[in-house]
Design a protein around this motif. Structure first.
Motif, PDB file in Angstrom:
ATOM      1  N   MET A  44       0.824  -1.201   0.000  1.00 54.60           N
ATOM      2  CA  MET A  44       0.000   0.000   0.000  1.00 54.60           C
ATOM      3  C   MET A  44       0.864   1.260   0.000  1.00 54.60           C
ATOM      4  O   MET A  44       0.551   2.248  -0.666  1.00 54.60           O
ATOM      5  CB  MET A  44      -0.913  -0.008   1.229  1.00 54.60           C
ATOM      6  CG  MET A  44      -1.922   1.140   1.270  1.00 54.60           C
ATOM      7  SD  MET A  44      -2.986   1.038   2.713  1.00 54.60           S
ATOM      8  CE  MET A  44      -3.817  -0.515   2.385  1.00 54.60           C
ATOM      9  N   THR A  45       1.966   1.216   0.733  1.00 51.26           N
ATOM     10  CA  THR A  45       2.889   2.366   0.766  1.00 51.26           C
ATOM     11  C   THR A  45       3.466   2.643  -0.615  1.00 51.26           C
ATOM     12  O   THR A  45       3.566   3.787  -1.048  1.00 51.26           O
ATOM     13  CB  THR A  45       4.022   2.108   1.762  1.00 51.26           C
ATOM     14  OG1 THR A  45       3.460   1.887   3.068  1.00 51.26           O
ATOM     15  CG2 THR A  45       4.980   3.289   1.824  1.00 51.26           C
ATOM     16  N   GLU A  46       3.838   1.594  -1.342  1.00 49.91           N
ATOM     17  CA  GLU A  46       4.382   1.765  -2.696  1.00 49.91           C
ATOM     18  C   GLU A  46       3.342   2.373  -3.629  1.00 49.91           C
ATOM     19  O   GLU A  46       3.662   3.229  -4.460  1.00 49.91           O
ATOM     20  CB  GLU A  46       4.859   0.420  -3.231  1.00 49.91           C
ATOM     21  CG  GLU A  46       6.114  -0.111  -2.532  1.00 49.91           C
ATOM     22  CD  GLU A  46       6.530  -1.456  -3.076  1.00 49.91           C
ATOM     23  OE1 GLU A  46       5.815  -1.982  -3.957  1.00 49.91           O
ATOM     24  OE2 GLU A  46       7.564  -1.983  -2.635  1.00 49.91           O
ATOM     25  N   LYS A  47       2.078   1.925  -3.500  1.00 53.72           N
ATOM     26  CA  LYS A  47       1.014   2.481  -4.336  1.00 53.72           C
ATOM     27  C   LYS A  47       0.791   3.962  -4.033  1.00 53.72           C
ATOM     28  O   LYS A  47       0.590   4.767  -4.941  1.00 53.72           O
ATOM     29  CB  LYS A  47      -0.284   1.703  -4.116  1.00 53.72           C
ATOM     30  CG  LYS A  47      -0.269   0.298  -4.703  1.00 53.72           C
ATOM     31  CD  LYS A  47      -1.599  -0.407  -4.472  1.00 53.72           C
ATOM     32  CE  LYS A  47      -1.584  -1.809  -5.067  1.00 53.72           C
ATOM     33  NZ  LYS A  47      -2.871  -2.513  -4.828  1.00 53.72           N
ATOM     34  N   LEU A  48       0.847   4.320  -2.752  1.00 57.76           N
ATOM     35  CA  LEU A  48       0.677   5.731  -2.378  1.00 57.76           C
ATOM     36  C   LEU A  48       1.806   6.588  -2.926  1.00 57.76           C
ATOM     37  O   LEU A  48       1.579   7.709  -3.398  1.00 57.76           O
ATOM     38  CB  LEU A  48       0.609   5.853  -0.851  1.00 57.76           C
ATOM     39  CG  LEU A  48      -0.700   5.391  -0.191  1.00 57.76           C
ATOM     40  CD1 LEU A  48      -0.563   5.419   1.326  1.00 57.76           C
ATOM     41  CD2 LEU A  48      -1.863   6.262  -0.636  1.00 57.76           C
ATOM     42  N   GLN A  49       3.028   6.067  -2.882  1.00 59.40           N
ATOM     43  CA  GLN A  49       4.163   6.820  -3.428  1.00 59.40           C
ATOM     44  C   GLN A  49       4.019   7.021  -4.934  1.00 59.40           C
ATOM     45  O   GLN A  49       4.312   8.103  -5.456  1.00 59.40           O
ATOM     46  CB  GLN A  49       5.466   6.080  -3.107  1.00 59.40           C
ATOM     47  CG  GLN A  49       5.840   6.113  -1.639  1.00 59.40           C
ATOM     48  CD  GLN A  49       7.055   5.254  -1.325  1.00 59.40           C
ATOM     49  OE1 GLN A  49       7.468   4.409  -2.136  1.00 59.40           O
ATOM     50  NE2 GLN A  49       7.633   5.460  -0.151  1.00 59.40           N
ATOM     51  N   ALA A  50       3.552   5.974  -5.640  1.00 62.78           N
ATOM     52  CA  ALA A  50       3.327   6.102  -7.086  1.00 62.78           C
ATOM     53  C   ALA A  50       2.235   7.119  -7.376  1.00 62.78           C
ATOM     54  O   ALA A  50       2.337   7.925  -8.318  1.00 62.78           O
ATOM     55  CB  ALA A  50       2.963   4.745  -7.680  1.00 62.78           C
ATOM     56  N   LEU A  51       1.178   7.118  -6.545  1.00 66.43           N
ATOM     57  CA  LEU A  51       0.087   8.072  -6.724  1.00 66.43           C
ATOM     58  C   LEU A  51       0.562   9.500  -6.483  1.00 66.43           C
ATOM     59  O   LEU A  51       0.192  10.423  -7.221  1.00 66.43           O
ATOM     60  CB  LEU A  51      -1.062   7.730  -5.778  1.00 66.43           C
ATOM     61  CG  LEU A  51      -2.314   8.605  -5.872  1.00 66.43           C
ATOM     62  CD1 LEU A  51      -2.912   8.526  -7.270  1.00 66.43           C
ATOM     63  CD2 LEU A  51      -3.347   8.170  -4.832  1.00 66.43           C
ATOM     64  N   GLU A  52       1.397   9.695  -5.462  1.00 66.41           N
ATOM     65  CA  GLU A  52       1.946  11.022  -5.179  1.00 66.41           C
ATOM     66  C   GLU A  52       2.778  11.531  -6.359  1.00 66.41           C
ATOM     67  O   GLU A  52       2.727  12.714  -6.704  1.00 66.41           O
ATOM     68  CB  GLU A  52       2.800  10.978  -3.917  1.00 66.41           C
ATOM     69  CG  GLU A  52       1.994  10.825  -2.630  1.00 66.41           C
ATOM     70  CD  GLU A  52       2.883  10.698  -1.408  1.00 66.41           C
ATOM     71  OE1 GLU A  52       4.120  10.636  -1.586  1.00 66.41           O
ATOM     72  OE2 GLU A  52       2.348  10.664  -0.293  1.00 66.41           O
ATOM     73  N   THR A  53       3.540  10.630  -6.974  1.00 69.84           N
ATOM     74  CA  THR A  53       4.346  11.011  -8.142  1.00 69.84           C
ATOM     75  C   THR A  53       3.448  11.460  -9.297  1.00 69.84           C
ATOM     76  O   THR A  53       3.721  12.469  -9.971  1.00 69.84           O
ATOM     77  CB  THR A  53       5.221   9.830  -8.585  1.00 69.84           C
ATOM     78  OG1 THR A  53       6.077   9.448  -7.516  1.00 69.84           O
ATOM     79  CG2 THR A  53       6.068  10.209  -9.800  1.00 69.84           C
ATOM     80  N   LYS A  54       2.351  10.717  -9.540  1.00 72.58           N
ATOM     81  CA  LYS A  54       1.428  11.084 -10.618  1.00 72.58           C
ATOM     82  C   LYS A  54       0.771  12.436 -10.346  1.00 72.58           C
ATOM     83  O   LYS A  54       0.597  13.253 -11.245  1.00 72.58           O
ATOM     84  CB  LYS A  54       0.360  10.000 -10.784  1.00 72.58           C
ATOM     85  CG  LYS A  54       0.887   8.704 -11.379  1.00 72.58           C
ATOM     86  CD  LYS A  54      -0.231   7.696 -11.564  1.00 72.58           C
ATOM     87  CE  LYS A  54       0.280   6.409 -12.187  1.00 72.58           C
ATOM     88  NZ  LYS A  54      -0.797   5.405 -12.365  1.00 72.58           N
ATOM     89  N   VAL A  55       0.384  12.657  -9.075  1.00 79.08           N
ATOM     90  CA  VAL A  55      -0.240  13.929  -8.713  1.00 79.08           C
ATOM     91  C   VAL A  55       0.730  15.087  -8.941  1.00 79.08           C
ATOM     92  O   VAL A  55       0.352  16.141  -9.474  1.00 79.08           O
ATOM     93  CB  VAL A  55      -0.707  13.903  -7.244  1.00 79.08           C
ATOM     94  CG1 VAL A  55      -1.113  15.296  -6.787  1.00 79.08           C
ATOM     95  CG2 VAL A  55      -1.876  12.937  -7.078  1.00 79.08           C
ATOM     96  N   LYS A  56       1.993  14.890  -8.559  1.00 77.91           N
ATOM     97  CA  LYS A  56       2.994  15.945  -8.743  1.00 77.91           C
ATOM     98  C   LYS A  56       3.217  16.233 -10.227  1.00 77.91           C
ATOM     99  O   LYS A  56       3.333  17.387 -10.640  1.00 77.91           O
ATOM    100  CB  LYS A  56       4.310  15.523  -8.092  1.00 77.91           C
ATOM    101  CG  LYS A  56       5.376  16.600  -8.091  1.00 77.91           C
ATOM    102  CD  LYS A  56       6.585  16.182  -7.273  1.00 77.91           C
ATOM    103  CE  LYS A  56       6.249  16.111  -5.811  1.00 77.91           C
ATOM    104  NZ  LYS A  56       7.439  15.809  -4.974  1.00 77.91           N
ATOM    105  N   ASP A  57       3.257  15.166 -11.058  1.00 68.66           N
ATOM    106  CA  ASP A  57       3.402  15.358 -12.508  1.00 68.66           C
ATOM    107  C   ASP A  57       2.212  16.124 -13.077  1.00 68.66           C
ATOM    108  O   ASP A  57       2.373  17.003 -13.936  1.00 68.66           O
ATOM    109  CB  ASP A  57       3.534  14.006 -13.208  1.00 68.66           C
ATOM    110  CG  ASP A  57       4.849  13.307 -12.894  1.00 68.66           C
ATOM    111  OD1 ASP A  57       5.781  14.005 -12.443  1.00 68.66           O
ATOM    112  OD2 ASP A  57       4.926  12.079 -13.082  1.00 68.66           O
ATOM    113  N   SER A  58       1.006  15.804 -12.605  1.00 69.82           N
ATOM    114  CA  SER A  58      -0.189  16.504 -13.077  1.00 69.82           C
ATOM    115  C   SER A  58      -0.151  17.974 -12.689  1.00 69.82           C
ATOM    116  O   SER A  58      -0.526  18.850 -13.481  1.00 69.82           O
ATOM    117  CB  SER A  58      -1.449  15.842 -12.498  1.00 69.82           C
ATOM    118  OG  SER A  58      -1.567  14.509 -12.946  1.00 69.82           O
TER     119      SER A  58
END
Length: 208
Positions: A44-58
């Motif tokens: 779950m932590t890895e998924k949250l980190q990936a989501l944070e990266t996508k949000v920052k790119d957006s």
């Protein structure tokens, strides 16, 4: 080695060292279940980190789009001034860049009235127009250049009977940042240089 693996190794090591085998046997399912929960937490932590990266790119893309929307480039200028004695520009012995010194609009400050040169502040598609008025005693030839490349021409022949003529042309140009656009008056040619007859204008259509 991940935190999950290390923790599970320590737990099972503790079980192996337990003196009471019966206690260790009873606790084994609990420790196994705990390790599984820790693995799920890591996933779950890895998924949250990936989501944070996508949000920052957006967010970065949104900022870039906003910057594009705020980039405005519009200019319009004329040769000479209004009223007073009639004046012509040219003829010259060499090709000469026309300086349109009367600036009506220069949003973005991309046009230089001292040199007659427009410099693209951003990459994009631009629209340019050039118009002239001239008498018939000399030819009138105006060439619009992008850097050192000829793009479009407007031309009127010399005439003893047709004493006043107008001409013009327009073009869309894809420019890179720093590209220069200017109008060249050819040698032995002239244009009218008073009352705003001869103009040069352009604007940014879309940034790229």
């Amino acid at each position: 080695m991940k935190f999950t693996t290390v923790l599970c190794v320590l737990l099972f090591s503790g079980l192996a060292l337990a003196q009471d085998e019966a206690i260790a046997f009873r606790l084994l399912p609990c420790f196994t279940n705990l390790c599984e929960r820790i693995r799920e937490f890591d996933a779950m932590t890895e998924k949250l980190q990936a989501l944070e990266t996508k949000v920052k790119d957006s967010e970065n893309q949104i900022v870039e789009l906003k910057n594009r929307e705020t980039t405005k480039v519009i200019f319009s200028a004329a040769v000479g001034g209004e009223g007073g004695q009639s004046r012509t520009v040219g003829p010259f012995n060499t090709n000469t860049i026309l300086t349109y010194e009367k600036v009506f609009t220069n949003i973005g400050n991309a046009y230089n009235a001292a040199t007659g040169t427009f410099t693209a502040p951003v990459a994009g598609v631009y629209y340019f127009t050039m118009f002239f008025h001239a008498g018939g005693s000399h030819e009138a030839q105006l060439y619009l250049y992008k850097n050192s490349d000829l793009v479009i021409v407007t031309h009127d022949h010399r005439s003893d009977t047709d004493t006043a003529d107008n001409g013009g042309n327009a073009v869309f140009l894809q420019l890179q940042q720093g590209d220069q656009v200017y109008v060249m008056l050819l040698e032995k040619c002239h244009v009218w240089g008073s009352d705003f007859h001869t103009t040069f204008s352009g604007f940014l259509v879309t940034q790229m």
